[in-house]
Scaffold this motif. Structure first.
Motif, PDB file in Angstrom:
ATOM      1  N   GLY A  28      72.198  -3.060-136.218  1.00 10.46           N
ATOM      2  CA  GLY A  28      71.639  -4.408-136.119  1.00 10.46           C
ATOM      3  C   GLY A  28      72.639  -5.370-136.931  1.00 10.46           C
ATOM      4  O   GLY A  28      72.632  -6.274-136.538  1.00 10.46           O
ATOM      5  N   GLY A  32      72.101 -10.074-138.423  1.00  9.08           N
ATOM      6  CA  GLY A  32      70.745 -10.108-137.776  1.00  9.08           C
ATOM      7  C   GLY A  32      69.681  -9.451-139.111  1.00  9.08           C
ATOM      8  O   GLY A  32      68.428  -9.340-138.733  1.00  9.08           O
ATOM      9  N   SER A  34      69.521  -6.825-140.734  1.00 11.66           N
ATOM     10  CA  SER A  34      68.671  -5.055-140.615  1.00 11.66           C
ATOM     11  C   SER A  34      68.821  -4.862-141.652  1.00 11.66           C
ATOM     12  O   SER A  34      68.556  -4.269-142.934  1.00 11.66           O
ATOM     13  CB  SER A  34      69.232  -4.357-139.529  1.00 11.66           C
ATOM     14  OG  SER A  34      69.005  -5.288-138.241  1.00 11.66           O
ATOM     15  N   GLY A  68      67.539  -4.828-130.983  1.00 16.47           N
ATOM     16  CA  GLY A  68      67.655  -5.579-131.603  1.00 16.47           C
ATOM     17  C   GLY A  68      66.895  -5.964-132.518  1.00 16.47           C
ATOM     18  O   GLY A  68      66.803  -6.509-133.253  1.00 16.47           O
ATOM     19  N   GLN A  69      66.119  -4.667-132.750  1.00 15.97           N
ATOM     20  CA  GLN A  69      64.930  -4.685-133.504  1.00 15.97           C
ATOM     21  C   GLN A  69      65.687  -3.182-134.153  1.00 15.97           C
ATOM     22  O   GLN A  69      66.704  -2.477-134.411  1.00 15.97           O
ATOM     23  CB  GLN A  69      63.766  -4.125-132.606  1.00 15.97           C
ATOM     24  CG  GLN A  69      63.748  -5.366-132.512  1.00 15.97           C
ATOM     25  CD  GLN A  69      61.922  -5.657-131.652  1.00 15.97           C
ATOM     26  OE1 GLN A  69      61.342  -4.778-131.175  1.00 15.97           O
ATOM     27  NE2 GLN A  69      61.137  -6.890-131.198  1.00 15.97           N
ATOM     28  N   THR A  86      57.959  -1.396-134.288  1.00 14.78           N
ATOM     29  CA  THR A  86      59.656  -1.973-134.290  1.00 14.78           C
ATOM     30  C   THR A  86      60.172  -3.966-134.772  1.00 14.78           C
ATOM     31  O   THR A  86      58.882  -4.248-134.378  1.00 14.78           O
ATOM     32  CB  THR A  86      60.179  -2.403-132.703  1.00 14.78           C
ATOM     33  OG1 THR A  86      59.198  -2.914-131.863  1.00 14.78           O
ATOM     34  CG2 THR A  86      60.211  -0.332-132.293  1.00 14.78           C
ATOM     35  N   ASP A  88      61.857  -7.219-135.250  1.00 20.65           N
ATOM     36  CA  ASP A  88      62.874  -8.345-135.178  1.00 20.65           C
ATOM     37  C   ASP A  88      62.896  -8.350-136.691  1.00 20.65           C
ATOM     38  O   ASP A  88      62.549  -9.294-137.400  1.00 20.65           O
ATOM     39  CB  ASP A  88      63.183  -9.003-134.679  1.00 20.65           C
ATOM     40  CG  ASP A  88      63.952  -9.983-134.396  1.00 20.65           C
ATOM     41  OD1 ASP A  88      64.959 -10.327-135.557  1.00 20.65           O
ATOM     42  OD2 ASP A  88      64.893 -10.432-133.691  1.00 20.65           O
ATOM     43  N   ARG A  90      64.497 -10.529-138.475  1.00 22.37           N
ATOM     44  CA  ARG A  90      65.101 -11.823-138.983  1.00 22.37           C
ATOM     45  C   ARG A  90      63.542 -13.020-138.933  1.00 22.37           C
ATOM     46  O   ARG A  90      63.321 -13.772-139.195  1.00 22.37           O
ATOM     47  CB  ARG A  90      65.693 -12.804-137.973  1.00 22.37           C
ATOM     48  CG  ARG A  90      67.583 -12.388-138.412  1.00 22.37           C
ATOM     49  CD  ARG A  90      68.237 -12.521-137.346  1.00 22.37           C
ATOM     50  NE  ARG A  90      67.688 -11.611-136.173  1.00 22.37           N
ATOM     51  CZ  ARG A  90      68.022 -12.170-134.476  1.00 22.37           C
ATOM     52  NH1 ARG A  90      68.435 -13.567-134.085  1.00 22.37           N
ATOM     53  NH2 ARG A  90      67.598 -11.244-133.218  1.00 22.37           N
ATOM     54  N   ASP A 119      54.517  -2.960-131.365  1.00 17.97           N
ATOM     55  CA  ASP A 119      55.621  -4.192-132.078  1.00 17.97           C
ATOM     56  C   ASP A 119      54.946  -4.943-133.358  1.00 17.97           C
ATOM     57  O   ASP A 119      53.950  -5.270-132.857  1.00 17.97           O
ATOM     58  CB  ASP A 119      55.788  -5.261-130.904  1.00 17.97           C
ATOM     59  CG  ASP A 119      56.243  -4.513-130.031  1.00 17.97           C
ATOM     60  OD1 ASP A 119      57.619  -3.716-130.074  1.00 17.97           O
ATOM     61  OD2 ASP A 119      56.312  -4.371-128.953  1.00 17.97           O
TER      62      ASP A 119
END
Length: 120
Positions: A28, A32, A34, A68-69, A86, A88, A90, A119
């Protein structure tokens, strides 16, 4: 512990481990958000009075690798029960904090919403 109304409601507290996939963090990247997710999460939880109760640990790959996660496993300190989610980094930081806080305080999960499945 008594609630605000003077009742004798007990709050169940348990130790919680939050395992954050290091491979997802690196993929990430800093752009991002991460790379700072574990440190940010530990700081947020400390601000909510859970510093000694929750440990946030980067871990090896959990074989989920969402694009992206970041894969996160929230589990009891004794290894019983948990949720793999999971996020994201951001967009879902606050939902992750809420999930960990509910687990640490022994609050039941919501009956509907994002934090029940895989998620956040």
């Amino acid at each position: 512990m008594q609630d605000e109304n003077g009742g004798g409601r007990e709050e169940t507290r348990e130790e919680v481990e939050v395992l954050v996939c290091r491979k997802c963090l690196l993929r990430g990247g800093a752009r991002g958000g991460s790379l700072d997710l574990p440190r940010w999460l530990q700081g947020e939880l400390a601000g909510r009075g859970l510093a000694g109760q929750v440990r946030v640990l980067p871990t090896g790959c959990m074989n989920q690798c969402p694009r992206g996660q970041v894969t996160v496993l929230v589990t009891s300190g004794d290894g019983r029960g948990g949720a793999m989610v999971t996020v994201d980094p951001r967009l879902h930081r606050e939902k992750l904090v809420q999930l960990v806080e509910r687990k640490a305080r022994g609050t039941p999960p919501p009956t509907s919403g994002d934090a029940r499945g895989t998620d956040v």
